[in-house]
Design an enzyme around this catalytic site. Structure first.
Site, mmCIF file in Angstrom:
data_model
loop_
_atom_site.group_PDB
_atom_site.id
_atom_site.type_symbol
_atom_site.label_atom_id
_atom_site.label_comp_id
_atom_site.label_asym_id
_atom_site.label_seq_id
_atom_site.Cartn_x
_atom_site.Cartn_y
_atom_site.Cartn_z
ATOM 1 N N CYS A 163 0.823 -1.204 0.000
ATOM 2 C CA CYS A 163 0.000 0.000 0.000
ATOM 3 C C CYS A 163 0.867 1.269 0.000
ATOM 4 C CB CYS A 163 -0.983 -0.035 1.173
ATOM 5 S SG CYS A 163 -2.399 1.058 0.941
ATOM 6 N N HIS B 253 -3.723 -5.274 -0.176
ATOM 7 C CA HIS B 253 -3.387 -5.804 1.157
ATOM 8 C C HIS B 253 -3.454 -7.333 1.171
ATOM 9 C CE1 HIS B 253 -3.142 -2.164 3.726
ATOM 10 N NE2 HIS B 253 -3.862 -1.643 2.741
ATOM 11 N N GLU C 177 -2.326 -9.345 3.324
ATOM 12 C CA GLU C 177 -2.539 -9.867 4.684
ATOM 13 C C GLU C 177 -4.016 -9.914 5.051
ATOM 14 O OE1 GLU C 177 -3.322 -5.697 5.329
ATOM 15 O OE2 GLU C 177 -1.831 -6.742 4.117
#
Length: 379
Positions: free
Chosen positions: A267, A356, A358
């Site tokens: 990001c 993202h 994760e």
């Protein structure tokens, strides 16, 4: 009796609803997130610092709030907007209602407004500055305050959310976030990852810890010399809020680190790596925020379903020769990932993605990026 609240936009639009959070007044850039769930992760994501977040799903709060779902130590949003706040929290993990959670943490929030009309306006005009208030209910006054709000462009918001001290990550990987079958694990004795925290979500170091890494989290203003002195096997560049271009100290640090150690950015970290290599960024009309954004990996042709939260992007026309585009958004063709071709030849590859991995939107679609970084670290 519900307490009235109002949301005013800089273009003169005013929405009237009910307060569901703390009393007070707040300003920020008004944006929207299209996720159906994950509202607590949204609330506590430091990338939302300075923003009033609107959830597009019509009912929010139905599963309450739990400390285990937090992505940072407290809510980070400037304000929160929903169509209907569920008064009933029905989930065995719930510790309190969303309304109580918002009040406890001092978050000004509103429900009972037409969020569909609000989002349609933001999609047409772009993200707008706004004021959310329970104390001032005068339309003209609120619109004037919205126009005077500083917005995001040109502001260094990273300095407002980055930690003041370094720390060794020790929180174990929670069972419900571990989707790799790697087992619960605290930060291990494996490869040493130094994570530059520009407003990092907690699930990122959880993923590194779950792979046996020893994780050291350092403030975003840490110098390259101090990072290298910690003898990392790899360097991670985290997500964070706002405009990346004013964060010059971080851009300079990343520029010095490229080629020294393997680098992985997510990001804001992706934008900082690109800027450090000579690219430029631009403000998007209304950004990408949600849990179902399709992205294509150009190296394999595969399509990933991704979580995203960003209002700025890398300008593809500005990319230097050594930066190769690796991922593209299938919604608007914006740059979603890059790799530094020269650093790979030096044995210290640098790569990054705008989304993202994760957050497990696929849920497993993007986890290969962590494995790619681990492979780079191990040589």
């Amino acid at each position: 009796m519900p307490q009235p609240a109002k949301l005013a936009l800089e273009d003169g639009t005013v929405f009237t609803g009910n307060s569901i959070g703390a009393p007070g007044e707040t300003d920020g850039e008004v944006c929207f997130n299209t996720s159906m769930t994950g509202y607590q992760e949204v609330l506590t994501d430091p990338s939302y610092h300075g923003q009033i977040v609107t959830m597009t799903y019509p009912m929010i709060g139905n599963y309450g709030a739990s400390d285990a779902d937090a992505e940072s130590s407290k809510p980070q949003v400037a304000g929160f907007v929903v169509r209907e706040n569920s008064r009933l929290a029905s989930n065995f993990r719930s510790e309190q209602s969303l309304g109580d959670y918002l009040k406890h943490h001092g978050v000004v929030a509103i429900d009972g407004i037409d969020t569909r009309a609000l989002v349609r306006r933001l999609r047409s005009t772009g993200a707008l500055r706004g004021v959310l208030s329970t104390t001032d209910l005068n339309d003209d006054s609120l619109v004037a305050k919205a126009k005077a709000s500083p917005g995001l462009v040109g502001r260094d918001l990273v300095s407002e959310v980055t930690p003041q001290e370094s720390l060794a990550w020790s929180q174990p990987l929670s069972a419900w976030t571990n989707l790799d079958g790697s087992g619960d694990s605290a930060s291990g004795e494996g490869p040493h990852v130094v994570a530059l925290d520009f407003g990092m979500k907690w699930n990122i170091p959880r993923h590194f810890a779950g792979r046996g890494c020893r994780v050291t989290v350092v403030p975003g203003a840490t110098s390259a010399a101090d990072i290298l002195a910690r003898e990392p096997d790899g360097v991670f560049l985290s997500n964070g809020p706002g405009d990346p271009e004013p964060v010059g100290y971080a851009i300079g640090t990343v520029r010095e680190l490229v080629g020294q150690k393997p680098i992985f950015g997510i990001c804001l970290g992706h934008q900082l790596l690109s800027l450090a290599c000579g690219a430029k960024t631009y403000k998007m009309k209304f950004g990408h925020r949600g849990a179902n954004h399709p992205v294509q990996d150009l190296t394999t042709g595969k399509v990933e379903i991704t979580c995203q939260n960003h209002g700025f992007a890398v300008d593809p026309e500005s990319l230097p020769a050594e930066l190769k585009v690796t991922h593209r958004s299938l919604n608007d063709d914006s740059v979603e990932g890059v790799s530094h071709t020269g650093s790979a030849k030096d044995g210290a590859p640098a790569f990054s993605v705008q989304y993202h991995p994760e957050a497990s939107a696929g849920p497993h679609d993007s986890h290969y990026l962590f494995e790619r970084f681990m492979a780079a670290i191990r040589g």
